[in-house]
Design a protein around this motif. Structure first.
Motif, PDB file in Angstrom:
ATOM      1  N   ALA A 128       7.244   2.019  10.949  1.00 12.42           N
ATOM      2  CA  ALA A 128       6.273   1.505  11.917  1.00 12.42           C
ATOM      3  C   ALA A 128       5.975   0.031  11.667  1.00 12.42           C
ATOM      4  N   GLY A 135       5.594   5.847   8.980  1.00 11.35           N
ATOM      5  CA  GLY A 135       5.527   5.187   7.681  1.00 11.35           C
ATOM      6  C   GLY A 135       5.938   3.728   7.745  1.00 11.35           C
ATOM      7  N   ASN A 136       6.809   3.316   6.832  1.00 10.25           N
ATOM      8  CA  ASN A 136       7.226   1.917   6.757  1.00 10.25           C
ATOM      9  C   ASN A 136       8.048   1.494   7.972  1.00 10.25           C
ATOM     10  N   TYR A 144       1.556  -0.939  14.880  1.00 14.34           N
ATOM     11  CA  TYR A 144       1.553  -0.417  13.513  1.00 14.34           C
ATOM     12  C   TYR A 144       0.567   0.745  13.372  1.00 14.34           C
ATOM     13  N   TYR A 145      -0.647   0.549  13.846  1.00 16.93           N
ATOM     14  CA  TYR A 145      -1.660   1.605  13.669  1.00 16.93           C
ATOM     15  C   TYR A 145      -1.394   2.810  14.570  1.00 16.93           C
ATOM     16  N   HIS A 176       2.084   4.340  12.358  1.00 20.89           N
ATOM     17  CA  HIS A 176       2.346   4.380  10.913  1.00 20.89           C
ATOM     18  C   HIS A 176       2.087   5.752  10.300  1.00 20.89           C
ATOM     19  N   GLU A 177       1.264   6.586  10.937  1.00 22.83           N
ATOM     20  CA  GLU A 177       0.974   7.900  10.366  1.00 22.83           C
ATOM     21  C   GLU A 177       2.213   8.770  10.295  1.00 22.83           C
ATOM     22  N   TRP A 178       3.085   8.683  11.300  1.00 22.29           N
ATOM     23  CA  TRP A 178       4.274   9.535  11.284  1.00 22.29           C
ATOM     24  C   TRP A 178       5.583   8.775  11.117  1.00 22.29           C
ATOM     25  N   SER A 201       0.818  -1.219   0.000  1.00 23.93           N
ATOM     26  CA  SER A 201       0.000   0.000   0.000  1.00 23.93           C
ATOM     27  C   SER A 201       0.847   1.261   0.000  1.00 23.93           C
ATOM     28  N   GLN A 202       2.143   1.122   0.273  1.00 27.75           N
ATOM     29  CA  GLN A 202       3.047   2.278   0.310  1.00 27.75           C
ATOM     30  C   GLN A 202       3.835   2.448  -0.979  1.00 27.75           C
TER      31      GLN A 202
END
Length: 440
Positions: free
Chosen positions: A412, A409-410, A401-402, A405-407, A264-265
């Motif tokens: 996380a 990214g991968n 992860y959740y 992951h917002e700050w 997804s990234q």
């Protein structure tokens, strides 16, 4: 009073099981690699895509039913330690019988399984058509593969990991010869590769039967069907394997989500994660070999009620685990990036991988205890504790992860994966104290 087993003897027994198991583990991916290599020279990328999709389906199916090997290994090693040869024989027949029954169910449900798979996996019409052809041929190998799981677990439980190694090597040789013959002599394409794989699977199963008949002659007279399907024995068989099945589902979910979250990234991040995971996979092949030794030896000493030898074996397994983890960390720190250069010449991917490489360096020390405890727990048939550990670790994987992951990214995703690996080992270390024979 059980006699003390020398450290040298214990290490010898560990290596006698671990080394052939490591060789077997390394040969397993070769079956798929050989298929991809052959179709990669047929002139169309659709053939590679078809083998990739078909291979993915069977990897998931057989991974889920891997409990047949693990559960059989633990229960057999305990019966072997007790010298209960009648139960040893019944366990083989029980495991192979259950495997064949599941295989018949898979054959009966092959159409809905395939349709469900393509509902989840989006592929071009050409790839879907070719993958369907591959699937409908290889699905007939399910009886051989699931039956072979029972034999493999039984051999390991009998302290014999050489036979599974011989079988794995034989399967690869047969697959190469058969697939090349079908493709280049009989001018087949995907179907030729599929038939080659199918023949290799049955060659492995036939070899397992022949090895058992040849080298376990004393057990053949104990083959009686009375008691195999006894209610109490079947309840224990399925309770142990139910926990392993659910544990495997957690593994599948985390592994597939790791891939999906990377995809997804973007394609570069997906490529980076895929390459870096190869380093984890290589380490896992080695540690799985020592986990197999844990299964066989822990079960044997628990069955023999030899607490002293069991504790000596656990200490030596962890000594090997720590030593190998340090060695792999140093190896990856020195040559890991060069190894990535062998896997791809895409400079963008290699440069991007450098941003995440330090996560890989932490994997061996963070993850080795989970592998070893899994093997010991399987040998002890302490599968409920193993299930609880991975459930907790899986929940924290998604929470971490959740949360980040917002700050991050991968990063996380890799942090979550390391937390997941570490928590499995930590939880099992704590729960081991409550297991009879293992706890002090």
């Amino acid at each position: 009073m059980k006699r003390i087993v020398s450290i040298g003897t214990i290490n010898k027994r560990i290596l006698e099981i671990a080394i052939p198991s490591i060789i077997s583990n390394i040969t397993v991916p070769l079956l798929g690699l050989i298929d991809v290599t052959i179709v990669g020279h047929l002139g169309s990328p659709a053939y590679i895509g078809a083998i990739a999709v078909g291979g993915l389906l069977f990897n998931i199916i057989y991974w889920i039913f891997g409990f047949l090997r693990m559960g059989t290994s633990g229960m057999t090693s305990q019966a072997y330690g007790k010298r209960d040869l009648d139960e040893v024989t019944r366990l083989l027949l029980r495991s192979v019988g259950v495997g064949l029954f599941i295989a018949v169910c898979l054959l009966a449900l092959q159409y809905p399984i395939l349709k469900g798979a393509f509902f989840l996996i989006k592929a071009t019409p050409e790839i879907e058509s070719l993958a369907t052809l591959y699937f409908y041929i290889c699905i007939w190998g399910a009886p051989a593969m699931l039956g072979l799981y029972g034999f493999a677990g039984w051999f390991i439980g009998m302290q014999n990991s050489r036979f599974p190694m011989y079988i794995a090597i034989t399967q690869n040789i047969v697959n190469i010869v058969a697939s090349l013959s079908f493709v280049y002599l009989l001018k087949m394409k995907v179907e030729g590769v599929a038939f080659g794989t199918l023949i290799a699977q049955y060659a492995g199963f036939l070899m397992a039967v022949l090895l058992w008949l040849r080298y376990y002659k004393s057990l053949r007279k104990r083959v009686v069907f009375k008691g195999i399907w006894k209610k109490q024995a079947m309840y224990r068989f399925f309770s142990v394997n139910r926990d392993i099945f659910l544990r495997t589902l957690c593994l599948v979910i985390v592994t597939m989500y790791f891939t999906s979250a990377g995809a997804s990234q973007g394609e570069v991040v997906l490529a980076v994660n895929t390459l870096l995971m190869q380093l984890f996979t290589l380490f896992s092949y080695i540690m799985d070999g020592f986990a197999y030794a844990g299964e066989a030896l822990a079960g044997k000493y628990i069955g023999a009620r030899n607490r002293l030898a069991l504790h000596q074996t656990i200490r030596q397994l962890f000594a090997w685990g720590i030593g190998l983890s340090v060695a792999f960390t140093l190896l990856y720190a020195i040559g890991g990036k060069s190894f990535l250069g062998l896997l791809t010449n895409e400079t963008t991917v290699i440069q991007e991988a450098g941003h995440y490489f330090y996560w890989v360096l932490a994997i061996p020390l963070a993850g080795f205890s989970a592998f070893l405890w899994d093997g010991i727990f399987i040998g002890a048939t302490a599968t409920r504790q193993m299930l609880v550990s991975i459930l907790v670790a899986s929940v924290f994987f998604f929470l971490v992860y959740y949360a980040f992951h917002e700050w991050m990214g991968n990063h996380a995703l890799w942090l979550a994966f390391l937390v997941y690996l570490s928590l499995r080992g930590i939880m099992e270390t704590l729960l081991a104290k409550k297991i009879p024979m293992i706890g002090a």
